[in-house]
Structures are given as structure tokens and as C-alpha cells.
Design a protein around this motif. Structure first.
Motif, PDB file in Angstrom:
ATOM      1  N   TRP A 174      -8.301   1.554  -1.834  1.00  0.00           N
ATOM      2  CA  TRP A 174      -7.082   0.695  -0.406  1.00  0.00           C
ATOM      3  C   TRP A 174      -6.854  -0.705  -1.451  1.00  0.00           C
ATOM      4  N   TYR A 208       1.405   6.950  -7.879  1.00  0.00           N
ATOM      5  CA  TYR A 208      -0.408   5.792  -8.049  1.00  0.00           C
ATOM      6  C   TYR A 208      -1.475   6.487  -6.944  1.00  0.00           C
ATOM      7  N   ARG A 209      -2.732   6.301  -8.332  1.00  0.00           N
ATOM      8  CA  ARG A 209      -3.584   7.217  -7.866  1.00  0.00           C
ATOM      9  C   ARG A 209      -5.120   6.516  -8.077  1.00  0.00           C
ATOM     10  N   TYR A 210      -5.663   6.238  -7.494  1.00  0.00           N
ATOM     11  CA  TYR A 210      -7.014   5.449  -7.730  1.00  0.00           C
ATOM     12  C   TYR A 210      -7.962   5.808  -8.425  1.00  0.00           C
ATOM     13  N   THR A 246      -6.886  -1.362  -4.811  1.00  0.00           N
ATOM     14  CA  THR A 246      -6.338  -1.187  -5.968  1.00  0.00           C
ATOM     15  C   THR A 246      -4.433  -0.396  -5.545  1.00  0.00           C
ATOM     16  N   HIS A 247      -4.838  -0.122  -4.616  1.00  0.00           N
ATOM     17  CA  HIS A 247      -2.944   0.926  -4.062  1.00  0.00           C
ATOM     18  C   HIS A 247      -2.409  -0.515  -3.529  1.00  0.00           C
ATOM     19  N   SER A 278       2.999   2.197  -3.101  1.00  0.00           N
ATOM     20  CA  SER A 278       2.020   2.175  -4.308  1.00  0.00           C
ATOM     21  C   SER A 278       1.524   3.847  -3.903  1.00  0.00           C
ATOM     22  N   VAL A 279       1.851   4.221  -3.014  1.00  0.00           N
ATOM     23  CA  VAL A 279       1.518   5.546  -2.318  1.00  0.00           C
ATOM     24  C   VAL A 279       2.848   6.476  -3.133  1.00  0.00           C
ATOM     25  N   HIS A 315      -1.325  -2.538  -7.047  1.00  0.00           N
ATOM     26  CA  HIS A 315      -0.414  -1.935  -7.356  1.00  0.00           C
ATOM     27  C   HIS A 315       0.806  -1.636  -6.721  1.00  0.00           C
ATOM     28  N   PHE A 371       0.622  -1.138   0.089  1.00  0.00           N
ATOM     29  CA  PHE A 371       0.325   0.025   0.644  1.00  0.00           C
ATOM     30  C   PHE A 371       0.790   0.839   0.189  1.00  0.00           C
TER      31      PHE A 371
END
Length: 113
Positions: free
Chosen positions: A92, A44-46, A94-95, A39-40, A98, A36
Motif C-alpha cells: 500500500w 505499477y506493482r509492488y 509503495t503504491h 498507481s494501481v 508511486h 493509491f
């Protein structure tokens, strides 16, 4: 805030988490926390509300997030202030998806961290 019960991921993400558990000997909930934040941090963004959380591994919020529950909840609310709890769950997930994709070649905890 994320729902307290029944958080799910996609089947693809669960499969990647299982593989990492076998190779790196790290449980899926711990890897999902690291993924998580990876990814953040990557920027990356949902953006895809049509994602299907079709995984079979259903755990409560405390099990998935552990001591990082408040930090992850606040991060999601900061990034996506207008989303409701179900949409935050998708964000959450998708993060995690990713982030896990970037970790799939890890062979140990050192590689993950």
C-alpha cells in the motif's frame, strides 16, 4: 488485510503529501487514497520488500483509507494474495508513493483529480 493500527509511509512520501497539502489544500489522507488508485491503474506493482516505512505520520487504517477501506483492502488482496498484513502495508505504501510522485505538480484539487 491491512493492519488496523499504525499505518506508516516513507519519509519521502510524507514530504510529498505535505507539499501537496500546502499547494492544493487537500489533506494527506485524501491525496493518499487518490494516489493509491492512480498507481494501481497505471499498472505499477509492488516488488521491493526491503522498503523502510520510516515516516513519522502514523494514522489508523480508517483515517488513512476512510470510506474506501474495504475497496483498498480487497484491491490489495486481489493483487497480492500471498502477502501477510505487514507486507500488504508495504505494498500500500509503495503504491501511495508511486501515485503521489505523479501528482507532485498539482496546484489544486482539480489537477489531482
Amino acid at each position: 488485510m491491512l493492519p488496523t493500527r499504525g499505518l506508516k509511509l516513507t519519509k519521502e512520501t510524507e514530504e510529498l503529501l505535505r507539499r501537496l497539502k500546502l499547494k492544493a489544500k487537500v489533506t494527506p489522507n485524501v491525496v493518499s487514497r487518490l494516489a493509491f488508485f492512480k498507481s494501481v491503474e497505471s499498472g505499477y506493482r509492488y516488488h521491493d520488500p526491503s522498503i523502510k516505512l520510516d515516516g513519522s505520520l502514523v494514522l489508523d487504517k480508517v483515517t488513512w483509507l476512510g470510506d474506501l477501506t474495504l475497496v483498498i483492502d480487497c484491491t490489495l488482496k486481489m493483487l497480492y494474495p500471498s502477502l501477510d498484513s505487514k507486507e500488504l502495508e508495504k505494498a500500500w505504501a509503495t503504491h501511495v508513493q508511486h501515485g503521489v510522485k505523479t501528482l507532485r505538480s498539482a496546484k489544486s484539487l482539480v489537477d489531482i483529480v
